[in-house]
Design an enzyme around this catalytic site. Structure first.
Site, PDB file in Angstrom:
ATOM      1  N   ARG A 198       1.962  42.209 -43.169  1.00 13.32           N
ATOM      2  CA  ARG A 198       1.894  43.531 -43.795  1.00 13.32           C
ATOM      3  C   ARG A 198       1.660  43.410 -45.296  1.00 13.32           C
ATOM      4  NH1 ARG A 198       7.657  45.189 -43.766  1.00 13.32           N
ATOM      5  NH2 ARG A 198       7.394  46.170 -41.742  1.00 13.32           N
ATOM      6  N   ASN A 246       9.461  50.164 -43.699  1.00 15.44           N
ATOM      7  CA  ASN A 246      10.826  50.079 -44.203  1.00 15.44           C
ATOM      8  C   ASN A 246      11.606  49.099 -43.330  1.00 15.44           C
ATOM      9  OD1 ASN A 246      13.514  50.500 -44.896  1.00 15.44           O
ATOM     10  ND2 ASN A 246      13.153  52.646 -45.409  1.00 15.44           N
ATOM     11  N   ASP A 247      11.681  47.866 -43.814  1.00 12.41           N
ATOM     12  CA  ASP A 247      12.330  46.788 -43.057  1.00 12.41           C
ATOM     13  C   ASP A 247      13.731  47.138 -42.586  1.00 12.41           C
ATOM     14  OD1 ASP A 247      10.349  44.869 -43.337  1.00 12.41           O
ATOM     15  OD2 ASP A 247      11.102  44.201 -45.285  1.00 12.41           O
ATOM     16  N   CYS A 248      14.351  48.030 -43.310  1.00 12.86           N
ATOM     17  CA  CYS A 248      15.780  48.270 -43.077  1.00 12.86           C
ATOM     18  C   CYS A 248      16.044  49.478 -42.205  1.00 12.86           C
ATOM     19  CB  CYS A 248      16.480  48.435 -44.417  1.00 12.86           C
ATOM     20  SG  CYS A 248      16.244  46.991 -45.435  1.00 12.86           S
TER      21      CYS A 248
END
Ligand code: BGC
Ligand code: IFM
Length: 816
Positions: free
Chosen positions: A364, A486-488
């Site tokens: 990404r 948004n990884d989280c």
């Protein structure tokens, strides 16, 4: 408060005191050999891979924060007084200090007691070495007897192993000193045959290679025993901690300047030629001797440094702007472009916040980084695309990361970040728009690097889109998987038993949580792919992608619209996230940006409405917050996002990467003032005056600025390696200034702040040069009424590509 100033003429940031709030760093190297260097000479070097080929040792999270680097010591042999001309590590008071961070070089100058020392650090093009050119001047009116000591601490190559495996590594260190050159030849675990060398242009009074001998018992780098006593120990490292230190004596007449060159380099020996004579323990270094000799010569150094300047002239010459705003000019013309190239080189591997051992290259991240450097280094962008695409799977899915040295997908973090594949479409599309090179679409590219599995790059793009289409959730929105951009936001961290925490790698991506962000990204990517398909005469396919984009748009409007903004997602249980129905996390920035970028809501007023909500609920003078209200406690159904304290990182921090999406969206709806206000609020140069609040470097973007819920609102963190660099470059140059490569040519369609009266730009595009003048009366805030291209008025805002070498005059006139 400022800690320095910009010198735009020389493309430098000048730091005028060493005690900056955080280390303010720079990068050396442009191709294979790289280094990080702080304003007090802290940092380290590596060859290609910051984890596996680390030349010098660095201890992160140290106290002081930045300790370990390319240190020198000057000693007045008459008095015994000694100091570091880069301030660290002795931190002795200096009569003057100046650090100039330039493009791939850093120069640190200081004076103490009438002795001036100026050190230039850089990596010459085409070489795997770094040069330290030190000029020592005696400004006293009496002669000076001085000693100069160099120092580096060698890393035993694998930085991870080096930092942890002491039972082994305290016994492996090996060096050799021959003809004044220090060779670090510790074998790497896999017995690869490479070594480092550290050479000096002056005859040596002595040397040291064992750290604890050089420093002395119970001493640190601030007070080395060898420097204090004014004589090296000629120590040879056997195990423990190999270092390189030269001791040079300099007798300087009043007014005299001496130049001393140090060269630190990396070399390889084929296995069979490793030793000289074969079978001995003596390193075969015949091939590096001429390189060392060459680079120790001041003329070579001067030529190498000039060549580096010319390299940057070429890269930065691709786009030059002159606007009414100095902060815009210096970021676009110098620092933002520079940061984009550094991000290309480093991805997210090595900064003062990324340890160089933690991460590979992101699928990404790398696709987005490309947007910021493709115009400067299109050939390298082309290769990068092919490398990234080769890690894609036949399903269209992707490894989240790959290793720069092997270019193989790495499964440390796993897969199932469902936004990943779509970024490839956006990266490739940016490349084709910039270069016009359609041949890349026909390049055979394997899946997961498996030979024999090659299909065209175009087919990879098709699979990226199919990947989303085959993974839709209960509302018809794309499944989020482990997380999206948004990884989280880990929405599949569900628990079947209330109160029972539950998350495994297998189930993290297996649930039915959906992402409105990916939906917006899908609409954008499907439209981009449709345009590429048309270019290739595949009209039917193109129509299919357009229809898919329309269908997804309808789904977004039906299930992704919350009444005044776009929702963020649906969690595993089908509850909306980013909705007024939620108590916290009611509005998120990402879908407002990405849906509008995809064109959702442009015709029906939803886009303007959503952007109004962003302005009302998320905008602050320090940038736009990721979501509000911040989560005050951990929620298993949302995952890691709610584990951050309010105001930091993904939990309501100002995650700078997302801000340009809103700038672009505002430009798309014609709001020049708002777009530009947002741009300025996070522009590091525009924040220079509040450096004591911002704390990070004022010349590059940081990943995050603490949000309004944080006690440190306005404080930046994690500078340099962030997608913020590329996206801000795109937002300001392509949308606010409006100079935008498209498949059909170069669009000139600025959306400017009302107060501006136009601007000028020079843009290289597909081998022609466009001299662009945008005219507008101050106070007017309209769009371009017409273009005049080489004296002729044309319809629309796209300038068709000119023949190679042509210089095209473009005038854009904005009317109310
Ligand atoms: C990202 C962070 C994120 C973290 C989660 C990293 O890859 O850079 O922003 O908070 O992962 O642990
Ligand atoms: O999108 C990610 C990126 O890939 C790594 N840094 C954090 C971002 C947001 O979570």
């Amino acid at each position: 408060m400022r800690y320095g100033h910009f010198d735009d003429e020389r493309r430098e940031y000048v730091i005028d005191r060493p005690d900056t709030p955080l280390p303010w760093i720079n990068y050396l190297g442009t191709e294979e050999y790289f280094g990080l260097v702080s304003n007090t000479a802290g940092g380290y070097s590596f060859y290609r891979d910051a984890r596996l080929r680390r030349l010098t040792r660095y201890r992160y999270n140290n106290a002081p924060f930045d300790l370990g680097g390319r240190y020198l010591y000057v000693r007045d042999d008459a008095t015994g007084d000694f100091w570091s001309p880069t301030w660290q590590p002795t931190r002795s008071p200096l009569d003057s200090y100046e650090c100039r961070h330039g493009l791939s070089y850093t120069r640190i100058a200081s004076a103490r007691g009438g002795i001036r020392a100026e050190t230039l650090y850089f990596v010459p093009l085409g070489e795997t070495l770094e040069v330290w050119r030190v000029r020592v001047t005696n400004d006293r009116d009496t002669a000076a007897e001085l000693s100069l000591f160099s120092s580096v601490e060698f890393c035993l190559w694998d930085a991870q192993d080096d930092a942890t495996n002491f039972q082994r590594n305290f016994s492996t260190g090996q060096v050799e000193v021959a003809d004044g050159v220090i060779y670090h030849k510790t074998e790497y675990r896999e017995r690869r045959d490479h070594f480092a060398y550290f050479a000096c242009s002056e005859p040596l009074a002595g040397f040291d290679t064992q750290r604890d001998t050089f420093l002395g018992p119970y001493r640190g780098w601030d007070q080395p025993a060898a420097v204090e006593r004014g004589a090296a120990f000629d120590s040879e490292a056997h195990g423990w901690a190999p270092i390189g230190s030269h001791h040079v004596r300099l007798a300087l007449a009043p007014g005299e300047t001496r130049e001393v060159v140090f060269v630190l380099g990396y070399a390889e020996n084929p296995r069979t030629e490793k030793f000289d004579p074969p079978g001995s323990q003596t390193l075969n270094k015949r091939h590096v001797r001429p390189v060392i000799e060459r680079w120790l010569r001041p003329e070579t150094v001067a030529e190498g440094f000039a060549a580096l300047g010319a390299y940057w002239d070429r890269l930065l010459g691709t786009l030059r702007v002159t606007t009414p705003d100095a902060d815009t000019d210096r970021m676009v013309n110098i620092w933002n472009a520079y940061q984009c190239v550094v991000t290309f080189n480093m991805s997210r591997s090595a900064s003062f916040y990324e340890s160089g051992i933690g991460r590979g290259m992101g699928f990404r991240d790398s696709n987005q980084d490309l947007l910021g450097f493709v115009h400067m280094i299109p050939d390298r962008a082309r290769q990068r695309i092919l490398d990234i695409a080769a890690t894609q799977m036949a399903t269209g899915g992707a490894y989240h990361q790959y290793q720069p040295l092997t270019k193989r997908g790495n499964n440390d973090i796993g897969e199932g970040f469902n936004d990943d594949p779509l970024w490839l479409v956006l990266g490739v599309s940016a490349y084709v728009k910039e270069t016009g090179d359609q041949t890349i679409l026909d390049e055979p590219v394997p899946f997961d690097n498996v030979p024999g599995s090659e299909v065209s790059l175009y087919e990879h793009l098709r699979r990226s889109v199919t990947y989303t289409q085959e993974r839709l959730g209960p509302h018809g929105l794309p499944l989020i998987g482990r997380a999206d951009w948004n990884d989280c936001l880990n929405l599949n961290c569900f628990s079947d038993t209330p109160g029972e925490p539950f998350q495994t790698t297998e189930n993290a991506s297996g649930g039915g949580a959906e992402s409105v962000f990916i939906a917006g990204q899908f609409v954008l990517a499907a439209k981009e792919l449709a345009a590429i398909a048309e270019l290739r005469g595949r009209d039917e396919e193109a129509a299919g992608y357009r229809a898919a984009a329309e269908k997804m748009t309808a789904v977004i409007i039906e299930h992704g619209w919350d009444g005044a903004w776009f929702r963020r997602a649906y969690d595993f249980h089908g509850h909306p996230v980013g909705s007024s129905e939620n108590d916290e996390g009611q509005i998120f920035i990402e879908p407002q940006g990405m849906c509008v970028l995809g064109g959702v809501g442009l015709d029906d007023g939803l886009a303007v409405r959503a952007l109004g909500s962003v302005a009302e609920r998320l905008a602050t003078p320090h940038g736009i917050i990721l979501q509000q209200p911040a989560y005050s406690d951990y929620r298993i159904e949302l995952g890691e996002i709610s584990s951050y304290p309010p105001g930091y990182k993904e939990n309501a921090g100002i995650f700078c990467h997302t801000n340009p999406w809103i700038m672009i969206a505002e430009a798309m709806v014609g709001h020049g003032d708002r777009a530009f206000d947002y741009y300025r609020s996070i522009n590091p140069s525009a924040r220079e005056a509040i450096s004591e609040v911002h704390r990070c470097e004022p010349y590059v973007y940081a990943q995050m600025i603490a949000g309004r819920d944080a006690p440190t609102h306005g404080e930046a963190k994690n500078s340099w390696l962030t997608g913020t660099a590329a996206w801000n470059f795109v937002a300001i140059t392509q949308w606010i200034l409006g100079i935008r490569p498209e498949l059909a040519g170069l669009r000139v369609d600025p959306v400017l702040p009302a107060a501006w009266s136009g601007f000028r730009a020079t843009r290289e595009f597909r081998s022609a040069t466009y001299e662009i003048t945008v005219r507008k009366a101050a106070g007017v805030s309209g769009r371009v009424a017409y273009l005049v291209v080489d004296g002729e008025r044309i319809d629309g805002t796209v300038v068709p590509p000119a023949p190679a070498g042509a210089v095209v005059a473009v005038e854009a006139v904005i009317e109310q």
